[in-house]
Every structure is written in C-alpha cells, then in structure tokens.
Enzyme design. Structure first.
Site, PDB file in Angstrom:
ATOM      1  N   ASP A 121      35.468  22.171  90.612  1.00 49.90           N
ATOM      2  CA  ASP A 121      36.843  21.720  90.373  1.00 49.90           C
ATOM      3  C   ASP A 121      36.850  20.205  90.219  1.00 49.90           C
ATOM      4  OD1 ASP A 121      36.170  21.474  93.172  1.00 49.90           O
ATOM      5  OD2 ASP A 121      38.283  21.045  93.592  1.00 49.90           O
ATOM      6  N   GLU A 132      37.057  21.949  96.257  1.00 50.77           N
ATOM      7  CA  GLU A 132      36.622  20.804  97.069  1.00 50.77           C
ATOM      8  C   GLU A 132      37.614  19.666  97.035  1.00 50.77           C
ATOM      9  OE1 GLU A 132      34.332  17.147  98.242  1.00 50.77           O
ATOM     10  OE2 GLU A 132      35.484  17.553  96.455  1.00 50.77           O
ATOM     11  N   GLU A 133      38.194  19.404  95.855  1.00 51.91           N
ATOM     12  CA  GLU A 133      39.108  18.274  95.726  1.00 51.91           C
ATOM     13  C   GLU A 133      40.456  18.558  96.379  1.00 51.91           C
ATOM     14  OE1 GLU A 133      37.877  15.607  94.937  1.00 51.91           O
ATOM     15  OE2 GLU A 133      36.559  15.691  93.209  1.00 51.91           O
ATOM     16  N   ASP A 172      26.664  15.202  95.338  1.00 53.07           N
ATOM     17  CA  ASP A 172      28.113  15.040  95.088  1.00 53.07           C
ATOM     18  C   ASP A 172      28.587  13.678  95.587  1.00 53.07           C
ATOM     19  OD1 ASP A 172      30.767  15.535  94.495  1.00 53.07           O
ATOM     20  OD2 ASP A 172      31.125  16.651  96.346  1.00 53.07           O
ATOM     21  N   THR A 216      68.967   5.237  87.181  1.00 56.66           N
ATOM     22  CA  THR A 216      69.740   4.852  88.377  1.00 56.66           C
ATOM     23  C   THR A 216      70.018   6.086  89.235  1.00 56.66           C
ATOM     24  OG1 THR A 216      71.679   4.957  86.956  1.00 56.66           O
ATOM     25  CG2 THR A 216      70.792   2.759  87.430  1.00 56.66           C
ATOM     26  N   ARG A 220      40.706   8.258 106.289  1.00 59.40           N
ATOM     27  CA  ARG A 220      39.278   8.590 106.273  1.00 59.40           C
ATOM     28  C   ARG A 220      38.784   8.402 107.685  1.00 59.40           C
ATOM     29  NH1 ARG A 220      37.649  11.078 101.357  1.00 59.40           N
ATOM     30  NH2 ARG A 220      39.155  10.329  99.866  1.00 59.40           N
ATOM     31  N   HIS A 280      37.417  10.107  90.374  1.00 61.96           N
ATOM     32  CA  HIS A 280      38.853  10.164  90.747  1.00 61.96           C
ATOM     33  C   HIS A 280      39.700   9.164  89.959  1.00 61.96           C
ATOM     34  CE1 HIS A 280      38.278  12.199  94.948  1.00 61.96           C
ATOM     35  NE2 HIS A 280      37.344  12.574  94.076  1.00 61.96           N
TER      36      HIS A 280
HETATM   37  C1  LIG Z   1      32.575  12.583  97.624  1.00 59.59           C
HETATM   38  C2  LIG Z   1      33.139  13.760  96.834  1.00 59.59           C
HETATM   39  N1  LIG Z   1      32.641  13.729  95.513  1.00 59.59           N
HETATM   40  C3  LIG Z   1      34.656  13.703  96.797  1.00 59.59           C
HETATM   41  O1  LIG Z   1      35.228  13.155  95.883  1.00 59.59           O
HETATM   42  N2  LIG Z   1      35.300  14.275  97.815  1.00 59.59           N
HETATM   43  C4  LIG Z   1      36.744  14.228  97.954  1.00 59.59           C
HETATM   44  C5  LIG Z   1      37.067  15.375  98.877  1.00 59.59           C
HETATM   45  C6  LIG Z   1      38.409  15.397  99.492  1.00 59.59           C
HETATM   46  C7  LIG Z   1      39.598  15.627  98.904  1.00 59.59           C
HETATM   47  N3  LIG Z   1      40.505  15.615  99.915  1.00 59.59           N
HETATM   48  C8  LIG Z   1      39.869  15.380 101.016  1.00 59.59           C
HETATM   49  N4  LIG Z   1      38.591  15.266 100.779  1.00 59.59           N
HETATM   50  C9  LIG Z   1      37.160  12.889  98.527  1.00 59.59           C
HETATM   51  O2  LIG Z   1      36.360  12.213  99.196  1.00 59.59           O
HETATM   52  O3  LIG Z   1      38.327  12.502  98.266  1.00 59.59           O
HETATM   53 ZN    ZN Z   2      32.872  15.616  94.510  1.00 59.68          ZN
HETATM   54 ZN    ZN Z   3      35.935  14.103  94.169  1.00 58.57          ZN
END
Ligand SMILES: C[C@H](N)C(=O)N[C@@H](Cc1c[nH]cn1)C(=O)O
Ligand code: ZN
Ligand code: ZN
Length: 475
Positions: free
Chosen positions: A99, A165-166, A194, A329, A342, A444
C-alpha cells in the site's frame, strides 16, 4: 560464492529494464490504504503481487483479514508466499507493504504520481517507488535473476506482504501471532526492506525504529456549516477551539508540551553518546532532503538524536476545514485535527495515550467553550530497538561491502514499521532492516522517487544478503 554472485549481478544488470517495467506496473495501481474509495485498488495490488509470485514459481496465497476496525470495509489481503522448502537450507522471512500514501498531481508533483517516470538522471518518480513497492519487488527480482542465471537459490524464502502499513497495519499483528508457529515456523531470521539511507551515498543497516501513536481531536458545535457574516460573533466556533488545542501541543523547536511524555524517555548511556560522531551524515545532505535550511538544530548529533531517540509531535491536518484556494466565508460546523507522536524507548503506548487525553481535555476545559470535544487514538504502533551483532546483520554487512564497496553505517530510523516488534516477539528471531532507497527519495512527499541505481544495486544487495546468510555461522 564469488563467481556465483558475479553471475547473479550480471543477470540483474541484464534484466534491469524488465525490473523497471515491473515497478512501472506496480506504481500504476493506486493502492492508497487510507482512502476508502481506493480500497478496491489496494486489493487489486495484492492480487497482482500474488500473481507475479506464482509466475516466478513461488507458492503464494492471499489471506483475508476481515473488516477494517470500526468499519464495514474489507481489509486488503496479506500476501503470504514461500519460495523453496529445502530443510538443509536456512529460511529467511521477509516483510514489506504494497500500500502507499495518498498522492494527487495537484499536490505539486512534477509528473503523474501513478505513472512511473524515469528521468535521464536515473530518478524514477512515482508514488510507492521507494516506499515500499521498489524494495518489495527487489525480492521478486532476486528470485527471477537466480532462475534466469541458473543459480540455485541459497535459502528458503518466506514472504509476508501487507496492504495496510500506511494506515497502522490493521489486523496484521493477529495474523503474525497466529502464524508464528505455523507458516513462519521455520524462519531463522527476519529481514525488512522499508526504510532509507541517512544520506545519498552511504548504505546502512538499521536496528531501531520509532513507534507512532496517531490521534484525532474532534470539535463540533453548530448543526451545519454557517455563513460567517450571519453567525460570526454569535456562535462559538469549533475551528477556533481546535486551533488553540493544536497550538498548545508543541513549540516551534519541537518541544512537546504534554506533561508525562519526556519523563518516559530512556536516558542516554555513555555507549550511545559515543555512537553519533562516526555516523556518515551531514547537515548539507539533510538540507538537500528537506529542501530548505529550516532545521531545528544546526549540528549533526542533536539532529540525529532528535530523529532516532527522542519523541516528536507532528500536526498533520484538519478534516472538515476549508482548505481550497480562494476565500470562502464559512464557519465549519465540525473539524477533526490530526496529530501524531513518534515514540521511543521506554515510552508506553497506553501511558502516552493517557497523558495526551488528560492534557487535551484540560486545555479544552480552560477554553470555557460550549462546543463538544473528543480526543482519541486512531492507531498506535510500538517502537523497536535491537542489537546489530547477530549473524543476520553480519551477513547483511558483508553483502553491503560486496555490492557497494563500503562498510555500512549502523542507524536507527525516525519512521515506524509497526509490525517489526511483533515479528521479533512472535517468532523469537532476529530482525534486520536493510534499506534500498536514499534520504532524498521523498517518501510520503511529492515527487517520491527511487534512483535506478538504488533499485538495481539494491536488488543485487538483497540477493547477495541471502547468499551470505546461507554461509554465516550461528552466533
Ligand atoms: C518507514 C516506513 N516506510 C513508513 O513510512 N512507515 C509509516 C508507518 C505508519 C503510518 N502510521 C503510523 N505508522 C510511517 O512511519 O509513517
Ligand atoms: Zn514503508
Ligand atoms: Zn510509508
């Protein structure tokens, strides 16, 4: 092993155009996990990946994960695959995700985000090119190059590729825990590709990740969006409350204002304090990846510490707010602010959530607003830190030297891969992070890219790592 690897490297070079075409097909599927209307594309991507694996001779299957938490949406399937089942060989479990983050040309991309565009300078632009479709395809490419070169695959490969994952890896922890002693039972070690190099020239092996607690703050009041001329000055405005809450979370220098967060952070040991100077990293490269010189710190060490071993709080956006160009408005009736923290050793997910809820509720109470406020965590993933002395890391270091001609740096990563700790705990095996892309890839961000050099040499690296893994003695 040397002649075998030379033949493998030559085959990867010979197949490089074909591998780029494979990446082009993957990028063309807009598998955005966080946008519900894109879910069919994420599912299509999982099927495409499983088909590619099957065509390469792997035994691939799609595992359904049920519904997305709190919704009626089907989660994308996890692609599980096995290549080789020879009891005399080591078994390596690899994980990646298919994804991607959202992307629109209008965000400022110089090319169409879901059309891979290969520039003359070797940049291959496209959403997911570096995060994480390129690295995932690196494993498939490694299988194909071995087959075409007629070289015996050095290990049994188990693959686990997910499509959420995202968006917090919804459902994957349960699958990993359930399969640890079944599908993943014979794994000797785990490898995840990754994350990214710290700069653009020096490869690295990564032994730590930050966690991520992602929050929503909802403020609502009026029954519908209002005319600000008619109602401005008469209604208490949700956006005004939200902006004040969001503005109270962190200062300009990134200092988190929420009590109870800094107190959980592990102190710096003398051993750790001595590690930073040797890391190949310059503020100039950081400015290049950042696209500006607006860094909080001027020097390398506090910058690396801020990325690796201290928590950070980022404000991501506001749902329901007017955000288009021009001037409307309107008084939005309901707005949802999004921010995340984080997390780092020794922070705890639940303790951190309690601190956030308590603080946001106190700030809102002090505003004396008649509006309604709700704060909650959308998803939370743990930080991870391991020791890079294991044979899994030793094999990766040897492969890095062989492919790139330098010894890797040992780094931690500021981003998060929520399931890393789950793999480590469920399988009881060492986990290695072996990145393919570099610091300027813009994961991202707009214009995400993977350099052709990193994709092709990275494919060589993944294959070479498996050869060294096969030979590395136990430690
Ligand atoms: C490091 C990895 N490629 C990545 O981009 N992970 C995301 C995963 C994530 C999304 N929401 C919470 N964790 C990130 O680090 O943002
Ligand atoms: Zn990733
Ligand atoms: Zn990512």
């Amino acid at each position: 092993m040397a002649p075998k690897l030379d033949r493998y490297f030559q085959q990867v070079d010979d197949l490089s155009d074909h591998f780029i075409e494979r990446l082009r097909k993957a990028v063309a599927i807009p598998s955005i996990s966080s946008e519900a209307p894109r879910r069919p594309d994420v599912i299509r991507m999982g099927h495409w990946l499983a088909d590619e694996l099957t065509n390469l001779g792997a035994q691939a299957e799609l595992r359904a994960l049920g519904k997305q938490h709190g919704t009626d949406l089907d989660l994308p399937p996890v692609v599980l695959a096995r290549y080789g089942n020879d009891k005399s060989k080591r078994t390596i479990l690899v994980y990646g995700h298919y994804d991607v983050q959202p992307a629109e040309k209008e965000d400022g991309w110089e090319t169409e985000p879901f059309e891979l565009t290969v520039k003359d300078d070797g940049r291959m632009l496209g959403r997911g090119s570096t995060d994480d479709k390129g690295p995932v395809l690196g494993w498939l490419n490694a299988i194909e190059a071995h087959k075409k070169a007629g070289i015996e695959f050095p290990v049994n490969l188990l693959m686990c590729f997910e499509g959420m994952e995202e968006y917090g890896s919804d459902g994957l922890d349960d699958l990993i825990n359930a399969e640890a002693k079944k599908y993943f039972a014979d794994a000797d070690a785990v490898c995840i590709s990754d994350n990214y190099w710290l700069g653009t020239e020096k490869p690295c092996l990564t032994y730590g990740l930050r966690g991520c607690n992602y929050y929503s703050v909802e403020v609502s009041g009026p029954g519908a969006d209002l005319h600000s001329g008619v109602f401005g000055g008469t209604a208490q405005e949700p956006m005004t409350d939200l902006v004040r809450i969001l503005g109270s979370l962190v200062d300009t220098d990134g200092k988190i204002q929420i009590p109870g967060i800094a107190e959980q952070v592990a102190p710096v040991t003398a051993e750790e304090d001595g590690l930073y100077d040797a890391i190949s990293f310059t503020m100039e490269t950081l400015h290049e990846s950042l696209g500006s010189k607006t860094t909080i710190f001027e020097d390398k060490k506090p910058t690396l510490m801020a990325r690796w071993r201290y928590p950070s709080l980022s404000i991501h956006g506001v749902e329901g707010a007017f955000s288009a160009p021009g001037a409307k408005t309107v008084i939005p009736a309901k707005v949802i602010g999004k921010f995340s923290i984080r997390t780092v050793p020794d922070m705890e997910i639940e303790k951190t959530n309690e601190c956030v809820y308590k603080y946001v509720e106190e700030v809102f109470k002090k505003l004396g607003s008649k509006n309604t406020m709700k704060v909650y965590a959308q998803h939370c993933g743990n930080w991870w830190k391991s020791s890079p002395k294991h044979w899994n890391f030793v094999a990766a270091a040897k492969a890095t030297e062989r492919v790139w001609g330098v010894q890797p740096d040992y780094t931690r990563e500021g981003g998060s891969i929520p399931v890393t700790l789950t793999f480590e705990q469920a399988t009881g095996k060492n986990v290695l992070l072996l990145p393919m892309g570099s610091s300027t890839d813009g994961a991202h961000s707009i214009n995400e890219k993977l350099d052709k050099r990193n994709y092709i040499e990275g494919t060589k690296l993944l294959g070479a790592y498996l050869h060294y893994v096969a030979e590395e003695p136990q430690n």
